[in-house]
Design a protein around this motif. Structure first.
Motif, PDB file in Angstrom:
ATOM      1  N   ARG A 123       1.267  -0.843  -0.361  1.00 18.84           N
ATOM      2  CA  ARG A 123       0.321  -0.069   0.158  1.00 18.84           C
ATOM      3  C   ARG A 123       0.316   0.875   0.119  1.00 18.84           C
ATOM      4  N   GLU A 167      -1.162   5.834   2.996  1.00 20.80           N
ATOM      5  CA  GLU A 167      -1.957   5.104   3.306  1.00 20.80           C
ATOM      6  C   GLU A 167      -1.736   3.774   4.951  1.00 20.80           C
ATOM      7  N   GLU A 202      -3.501  -5.148   3.590  1.00 20.70           N
ATOM      8  CA  GLU A 202      -3.517  -6.233   2.034  1.00 20.70           C
ATOM      9  C   GLU A 202      -4.740  -6.456   2.191  1.00 20.70           C
TER      10      GLU A 202
END
Ligand SMILES: NC(=O)c1ccc[n+]([C@@H]2O[C@H](COP(=O)([O-])OP(=O)(O)OC[C@H]3O[C@@H](n4cnc5c(N)ncnc54)[C@H](O)[C@@H]3O)[C@@H](O)[C@H]2O)c1
Ligand SMILES: [Zn+2]
Ligand SMILES: [Zn+2]
Lengths: 399, 241
Positions: free
Chosen positions: B68, B72, B195
């Motif tokens: 990511r 984030e 994730e």
């Protein structure tokens, strides 16, 4: 099906210790994570990988672990976060569990998923990094309960569960979980070009499906190697390939002759860690008293020695630890490429289903035995000792 | 969703302590609670075996790559409700001010340990440092975020230094390789939540270890082979199709 604690128990085939399996009544599987589904198993196949577990070659198995990783069934319950499935769907499930959100899943390398193996720390100590989880396996590959049961919990159900076309029977679809994706991946790893000769060690379900995939992908000639005549006959009759019985002939010599000294352009190893070391390069182990090592890389050795210079060896037989007497010199000086891996089932499953529907891959002849789950221990005996012409046994837990 | 421990609704959205900081603090807190329980129950089994450092401090380093963007990952780490989701032992987090909060962490059984966590350095999307001084297990931690090459996400590096606290508690605590394991588990949990959206659990799943009733229905391998041989090789059951 009563999920949760209120269940009355379901029948499951459990690992009891080295060389022992039994059917027990175990607690109903339940939704433990929001993305889980519960699948009512209608068919679940044996696989060579199970033998490695049963025979104690893969560390970490615990008494009571439920086996089985190739299966089809019906979705009977879904977790609140499951988006793509509905209760009642008839499905086939990928043997490897993928999270769908990590770099590996995103790049279609599902069997390398970073997030589905709850015992990653353990595998990292042995292998450096942890692979994805697989159903019905040792904790090293997740330790999730397997599919040789009336019901099974499927984590991350949005990513490994595929609806089946109504006309594809359970006993065919079950090969799309693992064996056919593995065979297809093995053949793809060979990067088959025009005129290529491909040799396949092992005439089990995986070897047979790899041989067929190699033909579909354009191999000029495929040669399958084993010692069981019924398996070799099956390969010749159903796939039109050439075969070598390694107990009756010197594999290296025959391959050299068949390719006029070039060697096969690609070699697929579909045997794994319990390879028979009676003949051929198994003599290395016998001669050096190394028969006790945890792996017997006999067929990999054969493949590396036989392979054409600059060719590819695709190793899809399963290994778990360290191997002695590995032909590094041949690998290096012949400029070979060695490729391996558990199948990225989610990548190959739709493709394999499509090929089955088109008649490019067929599996009828592979299921030599079909029986209720309660006969599971007997089924594994037939499969382990390759008796009664056994190629694969498919269990029917609802029977 | 990973079945985290009970989370108080007092957990405010305005929270400022990061999840990684919190995760680690939570883990260290759990260890503290565990040590305290042991001490109360007649004591530590082992003492000493502490790593480098005259005062017996010990440093743990772990890193993971999270698929990511750094923005984030950092934002996630500043959002407290994520914390309770990601790790299992936090009962409650009360904010004191912009930089300080009070953590209540569950230990074994019904025990709880309370301690303040202070953010000492906050460089958005780059770094987060914290310190826990007034606790059975004083420690400081730092987590950094760097862009991974080739679009592989964010490299998250965690460094935790644990100082010996109250005598008798630090020994068993620091001797435990478990500390490193738990710190790593916390990192992995954050990765999994970011994730995969959840921490998948395998413990407590159905297995033959809880057979109900614990009965063997069909016997072991090898008995059937005998039956097969005795019947002269005719198939006993199943049969070729
Ligand atoms: N990569 C994967 O994810 C994956 C998936 C499925 C199966 N597998 C592995 O593939 C292998 C085969 O699986 P299967 O279901 O076909 O098993 P299987 O037991 O039915 O077949 C193995 C075959 O190898 C033959 N063999 C043994 N020693 C040999 C030797 N020295 N040379 C040539 N052949 C030899 C055996 O006679 C047998 O026919 C196993 O190791 C299994 O774990 C891997
Ligand atoms: Zn398999
Ligand atoms: Zn993944």
């Amino acid at each position: 099906m009563a999920g949760g604690d209120g269940g009355t128990g379901v029948k499951a085939l459990c690992w009891e210790g080295v060389g022992r399996v039994a059917v027990r009544t175990v607690p109903d599987p339940r939704i433990d994570n929001a993305r889980d589904a519960i699948v009512k198993v209608t068919a679940s196949s044996v696989c060579g990988s199970d033998l490695h577990l049963i025979d104690g070659y893969v560390p970490g198995m615990r008494e009571g672990d439920i086996l089985g990783h190739e299966f089809v069934g019906e979705v009977v319950e879904i977790g609140p976060a499951v988006r793509t499935l509905a209760v009642g769907d008839r499905v086939v499930v990928a043997s490897t569990i993928g999270c769908g959100g990590c770099w590996f899943c995103d790049t279609d390398q599902w069997s390398l998923c970073d997030n589905t193996n709850p015992n990653a720390a353990l595998s990292e100590r042995l292998w450096g990094q942890a692979p994805a989880a697989v159903f019905g396996s040792s904790p090293l590959t997740g330790g999730f309960a397997g599919s040789h049961a009336e019901y099974v919990r499927v984590p991350f159900a949005d990513y490994g569960v595929y609806r089946l076309p109504p006309n594809l029977p359970d006993d065919a679809a079950v090969y799309a979980s693992d064996a056919a994706p593995t065979g297809w991946m093995a053949a793809e790893m060979c990067r088959i070009g025009e005129g290529d000769v491909v040799a396949v060690w092992g005439a089990g379900g995986v070897g047979q499906l790899a041989a067929r995939a190699a033909l579909v992908l354009g191999a000029e000639r495929v040669i399958v190697i084993d010692r069981y005549s019924d398996r070799l006959d099956a390969a010749r009759e159903n796939l039109g390939v050439a075969t070598i019985d390694y107990q009756r002939a010197d594999v290296q010599e025959v391959l050299e002759d068949m390719t006029a000294g070039r060697g096969p352009d690609a070699c697929i190893e579909a045997v794994g860690m319990e390879a028979d070391n009676d003949g051929g390069l198994g003599l290395y182990d016998l001669a050096t008293g190394r028969t006790g090592q945890s792996e017997r890389p006999v067929a990999v050795r054969e493949a590396i020695l036989a392979c054409r210079k600059g060719g590819t060896v695709a190793m899809v037989g399963v290994f778990a630890g360290l191997a002695d007497r590995f032909p590094l010199g041949a690998l290096m000086h012949k400029g070979l490429t060695l490729r391996s891996g558990q199948p990225h089932s989610q990548r190959y499953l739709p493709l394999v289903l499509d090929r089955m529907a088109r008649g490019d891959i067929w599996t009828d002849y592979l299921t030599t035995h079909s029986m209720p789950l309660s006969d599971g221990p007997f089924g594994y005996e037939l499969f382990k000792y390759k008796i009664d012409g056994c190629l694969r046994v498919v269990f029917h837990p609802q029977a | 969703m990973g079945r985290p421990g009970p989370v108080s609704t007092e957990l405010g959205r305005r929270a400022t302590v990061g999840v990684v900081a919190g995760a680690t603090a939570g883990v260290v807190g759990y260890l503290a609670a565990r040590a305290a329980v042991r001490a109360a129950g007649g004591g530590a089994r082992r003492t000493g075996a502490v790593g480098a450092g005259g005062d017996g401090h010990r440093t743990y380093r772990r890193a993971v790559t999270i698929y990511r963007a750094p923005a984030e990952v950092y934002a996630f780490c500043r959002d407290q409700p994520n914390l309770a989701e990601s790790i299992g032992n936090v009962v409650r987090v009360d904010e004191i001010d912009d930089r300080r909060s009070c953590w209540v962490v569950a230990g074994p059984g019904r025990s709880e340990v309370e301690f303040p966590v202070e953010i000492v350095n906050d460089d958005p999307q780059v770094l987060l440092d914290w310190r826990v001084t007034d606790a059975p297990v004083p420690h400081e931690g730092s987590v950094s975020f760097t862009q991974a090459p080739g679009g592989r996400g964010t490299e998250v590096r965690l460094v935790v230094t644990i100082h010996p606290g109250t005598a008798g508690l630090s020994g068993p605590l620091l001797a435990a390789d478990r500390a490193e394991r738990l710190v790593y588990d916390a990192l992995r949990r954050v990765k999994q939540v970011l994730e995969a959206g959840e921490v998948v659990r395998v413990e407590g799943q159905s297995s033959g270890r809880d057979a109900v009733p614990r009965e063997v229905i069909t016997q072991y391998l090898a008995t059937g082979v005998v039956a097969w041989a005795v019947t002269g090789g005719t198939t006993v059951t199943g049969g070729p199709r």
